[in-house]
Design an enzyme around this catalytic site. Structure first.
Site, PDB file in Angstrom:
ATOM      1  N   TYR A  57     -20.122   9.467  52.905  1.00  0.00           N
ATOM      2  CA  TYR A  57     -20.962  10.130  53.925  1.00  0.00           C
ATOM      3  C   TYR A  57     -20.954  11.647  53.733  1.00  0.00           C
ATOM      4  O   TYR A  57     -21.679  12.357  54.401  1.00  0.00           O
ATOM      5  CB  TYR A  57     -20.493   9.803  55.359  1.00  0.00           C
ATOM      6  CG  TYR A  57     -20.415   8.337  55.703  1.00  0.00           C
ATOM      7  CD1 TYR A  57     -21.021   7.376  54.911  1.00  0.00           C
ATOM      8  CD2 TYR A  57     -19.728   7.906  56.832  1.00  0.00           C
ATOM      9  CE1 TYR A  57     -20.932   6.034  55.226  1.00  0.00           C
ATOM     10  CE2 TYR A  57     -19.643   6.572  57.158  1.00  0.00           C
ATOM     11  CZ  TYR A  57     -20.226   5.638  56.339  1.00  0.00           C
ATOM     12  OH  TYR A  57     -20.135   4.305  56.658  1.00  0.00           O
ATOM     13  N   HIS A 118     -14.609   0.826  50.305  1.00  0.00           N
ATOM     14  CA  HIS A 118     -15.954   0.797  50.913  1.00  0.00           C
ATOM     15  C   HIS A 118     -16.787  -0.420  50.499  1.00  0.00           C
ATOM     16  O   HIS A 118     -17.520  -0.978  51.299  1.00  0.00           O
ATOM     17  CB  HIS A 118     -16.692   2.085  50.551  1.00  0.00           C
ATOM     18  CG  HIS A 118     -17.756   2.463  51.521  1.00  0.00           C
ATOM     19  ND1 HIS A 118     -18.045   3.762  51.844  1.00  0.00           N
ATOM     20  CD2 HIS A 118     -18.618   1.726  52.260  1.00  0.00           C
ATOM     21  CE1 HIS A 118     -19.022   3.800  52.732  1.00  0.00           C
ATOM     22  NE2 HIS A 118     -19.388   2.567  52.995  1.00  0.00           N
TER      23      HIS A 118
HETATM   24  N1  LIG Z   1     -19.076   0.038  55.612  1.00  0.00           N
HETATM   25  C1  LIG Z   1     -20.352   0.198  55.354  1.00  0.00           C
HETATM   26  O1  LIG Z   1     -20.847  -0.141  54.266  1.00  0.00           O
HETATM   27  C2  LIG Z   1     -21.235   0.792  56.411  1.00  0.00           C
HETATM   28  C3  LIG Z   1     -22.640   0.718  56.284  1.00  0.00           C
HETATM   29  C4  LIG Z   1     -23.408   1.277  57.307  1.00  0.00           C
HETATM   30  C5  LIG Z   1     -22.798   1.882  58.390  1.00  0.00           C
HETATM   31  N2  LIG Z   1     -21.427   1.972  58.472  1.00  0.00           N
HETATM   32  C6  LIG Z   1     -20.757   2.614  59.621  1.00  0.00           C
HETATM   33  O2  LIG Z   1     -21.193   1.980  60.811  1.00  0.00           O
HETATM   34  C7  LIG Z   1     -21.731   2.925  61.716  1.00  0.00           C
HETATM   35  C8  LIG Z   1     -22.809   2.300  62.574  1.00  0.00           C
HETATM   36  O3  LIG Z   1     -23.875   1.811  61.794  1.00  0.00           O
HETATM   37  P1  LIG Z   1     -25.277   2.576  61.713  1.00  0.00           P
HETATM   38  O4  LIG Z   1     -25.066   3.995  62.063  1.00  0.00           O
HETATM   39  O5  LIG Z   1     -25.869   2.264  60.382  1.00  0.00           O
HETATM   40  O6  LIG Z   1     -26.200   1.831  62.732  1.00  0.00           O
HETATM   41  P2  LIG Z   1     -26.101   1.399  64.296  1.00  0.00           P
HETATM   42  O7  LIG Z   1     -24.933   2.009  64.950  1.00  0.00           O
HETATM   43  O8  LIG Z   1     -26.272  -0.065  64.345  1.00  0.00           O
HETATM   44  O9  LIG Z   1     -27.464   1.988  64.841  1.00  0.00           O
HETATM   45  C9  LIG Z   1     -27.692   3.315  65.031  1.00  0.00           C
HETATM   46  C10 LIG Z   1     -28.998   3.417  65.817  1.00  0.00           C
HETATM   47  O10 LIG Z   1     -28.856   2.753  67.068  1.00  0.00           O
HETATM   48  C11 LIG Z   1     -29.354   3.573  68.104  1.00  0.00           C
HETATM   49  N3  LIG Z   1     -28.561   3.328  69.302  1.00  0.00           N
HETATM   50  C12 LIG Z   1     -27.218   3.471  69.480  1.00  0.00           C
HETATM   51  N4  LIG Z   1     -26.861   3.137  70.741  1.00  0.00           N
HETATM   52  C13 LIG Z   1     -28.008   2.795  71.393  1.00  0.00           C
HETATM   53  C14 LIG Z   1     -28.292   2.353  72.711  1.00  0.00           C
HETATM   54  N5  LIG Z   1     -27.344   2.210  73.627  1.00  0.00           N
HETATM   55  N6  LIG Z   1     -29.586   2.087  73.021  1.00  0.00           N
HETATM   56  C15 LIG Z   1     -30.564   2.232  72.110  1.00  0.00           C
HETATM   57  N7  LIG Z   1     -30.368   2.626  70.840  1.00  0.00           N
HETATM   58  C16 LIG Z   1     -29.079   2.916  70.476  1.00  0.00           C
HETATM   59  C17 LIG Z   1     -29.211   4.999  67.598  1.00  0.00           C
HETATM   60  O11 LIG Z   1     -30.248   5.798  68.104  1.00  0.00           O
HETATM   61  P3  LIG Z   1     -29.922   7.137  68.952  1.00  0.00           P
HETATM   62  O12 LIG Z   1     -29.283   8.090  68.015  1.00  0.00           O
HETATM   63  O13 LIG Z   1     -31.263   7.578  69.424  1.00  0.00           O
HETATM   64  O14 LIG Z   1     -29.028   6.710  70.075  1.00  0.00           O
HETATM   65  C18 LIG Z   1     -29.378   4.835  66.091  1.00  0.00           C
HETATM   66  O15 LIG Z   1     -30.743   4.963  65.737  1.00  0.00           O
HETATM   67  C19 LIG Z   1     -22.224   4.041  60.772  1.00  0.00           C
HETATM   68  O16 LIG Z   1     -22.486   5.252  61.431  1.00  0.00           O
HETATM   69  C20 LIG Z   1     -21.089   4.103  59.785  1.00  0.00           C
HETATM   70  O17 LIG Z   1     -20.008   4.838  60.317  1.00  0.00           O
HETATM   71  C21 LIG Z   1     -20.652   1.414  57.496  1.00  0.00           C
END
Ligand SMILES: NC(=O)c1ccc[n+]([C@@H]2O[C@H](COP(=O)([O-])OP(=O)(O)OC[C@H]3O[C@@H](n4cnc5c(N)ncnc54)[C@H](OP(=O)(O)O)[C@@H]3O)[C@@H](O)[C@H]2O)c1
Length: 268
Positions: A57, A118
Site C-alpha cells: 500500500y 500478502h
Molecule cells: N489482503 C489483501 O489482499 C487485501 C485486498 C484488498 C483489501 N485489503 C484490506 O482490506 C481493507 C478493506 O477492503 P477495501 O478497502 O478494498 O474495501 P471495503 O472496505 O469492502 O469497501 C470500501 C468501500 O466501502 C464503502 N463503505 C464503507 N463503509 C460503508 C458504510 N457504512 N456504508 C456505505 N459504504 C461504506 C467506502 O466508501 P466511503 O469511503 O464513502 O465510506 C468504500 O468505498 C483494505 O483497505 C485493506 O486494508 C486486503
C-alpha cells in the site's frame, strides 16, 4: 469493543479499519502518496484500534506516523502489515529480515501485532524461508502473531509442512459477491481465524436484501453485512473515507441477527 481470540492466545478487536487508499491522491489505490491521513486520524478518534496496512500500500510510514501522533499508547493498538510475495522482499532470509525491520521502522514501533504474507508464495523454498524468518521474529518478540492472506486450502496445507507456528489468521476476500465459504469452513476446522477484506463489496440487489433485514433491528445494510461476518467469527476491516460511515460501522456489533436472517444472508 468485542474481541476475538487467536490460536496463540492473543486477542484483537472483531472490527478494524482498512487503509489501502489512505494517504493517496483521490483516495485511489494507485494514487500518488499525498500524506493525507485524515481518514485514519478520524478512525482513531472514533475508537478504531485494529489497523490493517501492507508494504504494497506504500503507506506504512504514514500509518505509523498517524498512530504515533495520536498520543494514544502503542499497546492500545493492533497493527497488521503484510510482506509482498515478490522476490525483491523475500529473496533470501536476510532480505526478509530487512523487510521486517523496515516495517518496524515505518510503523515506529518495537513490535508488530500481526504480520501476514500478502499472497501465496509459489516457490516453496521462498515460502519456507519467509515463514522461518517470521517465526524467528516471533521468537525475538518483534512480531506477536503471524499469518497469511489470500491463501487457498491447498496453500495452507503446503505451509503446514514447514510451519512450526501455525498461521493465526488468513485474510481473504469475503463479501456477498464472493463469500469464500469453503475456505472459511476449513479455517475454522483448523483453528485459523478468517479475516475478511473487501467486506463491503455488494450489488444493489444484495444491499436491498440486507436493508430489508436491517429494518426490524433499526440497522442499515452495512451493519447487517458486518454483523453477519462477526457473528460467525470472521474479523472485518472495512475501510471508509467518510467519518459517518466509519462511525456507523462501529455500531455494527451491538445487535444479534436471528437464525432466520442469517439463513437469508447465506443465500445471497
Ligand atoms: N489482503 C489483501 O489482499 C487485501 C485486498 C484488498 C483489501 N485489503 C484490506 O482490506 C481493507 C478493506 O477492503 P477495501 O478497502 O478494498 O474495501 P471495503 O472496505 O469492502 O469497501 C470500501 C468501500 O466501502 C464503502 N463503505 C464503507 N463503509 C460503508 C458504510 N457504512 N456504508 C456505505 N459504504 C461504506 C467506502 O466508501 P466511503 O469511503 O464513502 O465510506 C468504500 O468505498 C483494505 O483497505 C485493506 O486494508 C486486503
Amino acid at each position: 469493543m468485542e474481541k476475538v481470540r487467536l490460536n496463540n492466545g492473543s486477542s484483537l478487536p472483531y472490527l478494524g479499519t482498512g487503509t489501502n487508499t489512505y494517504g493517496k491522491e483521490n483516495n485511489e489505490y494507485q494514487g500518488d502518496l499525498n500524506g493525507d491521513f485524515s481518514a485514519l486520524k478520524s478512525a482513531i478518534d472514533l475508537g478504531y484500534r485494529l489497523i490493517d496496512t501492507a508494504i504494497s500500500y506504500r503507506n506504512e510510514a504514514g500509518v505509523g506516523e498517524t498512530v504515533s501522533k495520536s498520543g494514544i499508547d502503542r499497546s492500545a493498538f493492533y497493527l497488521t502489515t503484510k510482506i509482498p510475495a515478490d522476490n525483491q522482499y523475500i529473496k533470501d532470509k536476510d532480505t526478509v529480515r530487512h523487510t521486517l525491520e523496515q516495517s518496524l521502522k515505518n510503523l515506529q514501533t518495537d513490535y508488530i501485532d500481526l504480520y501476514l504474507i500478502h499472497k501465496p508464495i509459489e516457490d516453496e523454498d521462498k515460502l519456507k524461508l519467509t515463514w522461518e524468518v517470521l517465526e524467528e521474529y516471533v521468537g525475538k518478540g518483534k512480531i506477536k502473531s503471524i499469518g497469511v492472506s489470500n491463501f487457498s486450502i491447498e496453500d495452507l496445507k503446503k505451509l503446514d509442512q514447514y510451519a512450526t507456528i501455525k498461521p493465526a489468521v488468513n485474510q481473504i476476500e469475503s463479501n456477498p459477491t464472493k463469500w469464500n465459504n469453503e475456505w472459511i469452513k476449513y479455517m475454522f476446522a483448523e483453528n485459523i481465524r478468517p479475516q475478511a477484506w473487501g467486506p463491503m463489496k455488494t450489488t444493489d440487489a444484495h444491499r436491498q436484501v440486507l436493508a430489508d433485514i436491517g429494518e426490524k433491528y433499526g440497522k442499515t445494510w452495512a451493519h447487517v453485512l458486518l454483523r453477519y461476518q462477526t457473528q460467525r467469527g470472521v474479523i472485518v476491516i472495512p475501510k471508509s473515507h467518510s467519518r459517518n460511515n466509519q462511525e456507523a460501522n462501529l455500531s455494527s456489533l451491538d445487535f444479534t441477527l436471528s437464525d432466520e436472517d442469517i439463513e437469508k444472508i447465506d443465500q445471497l
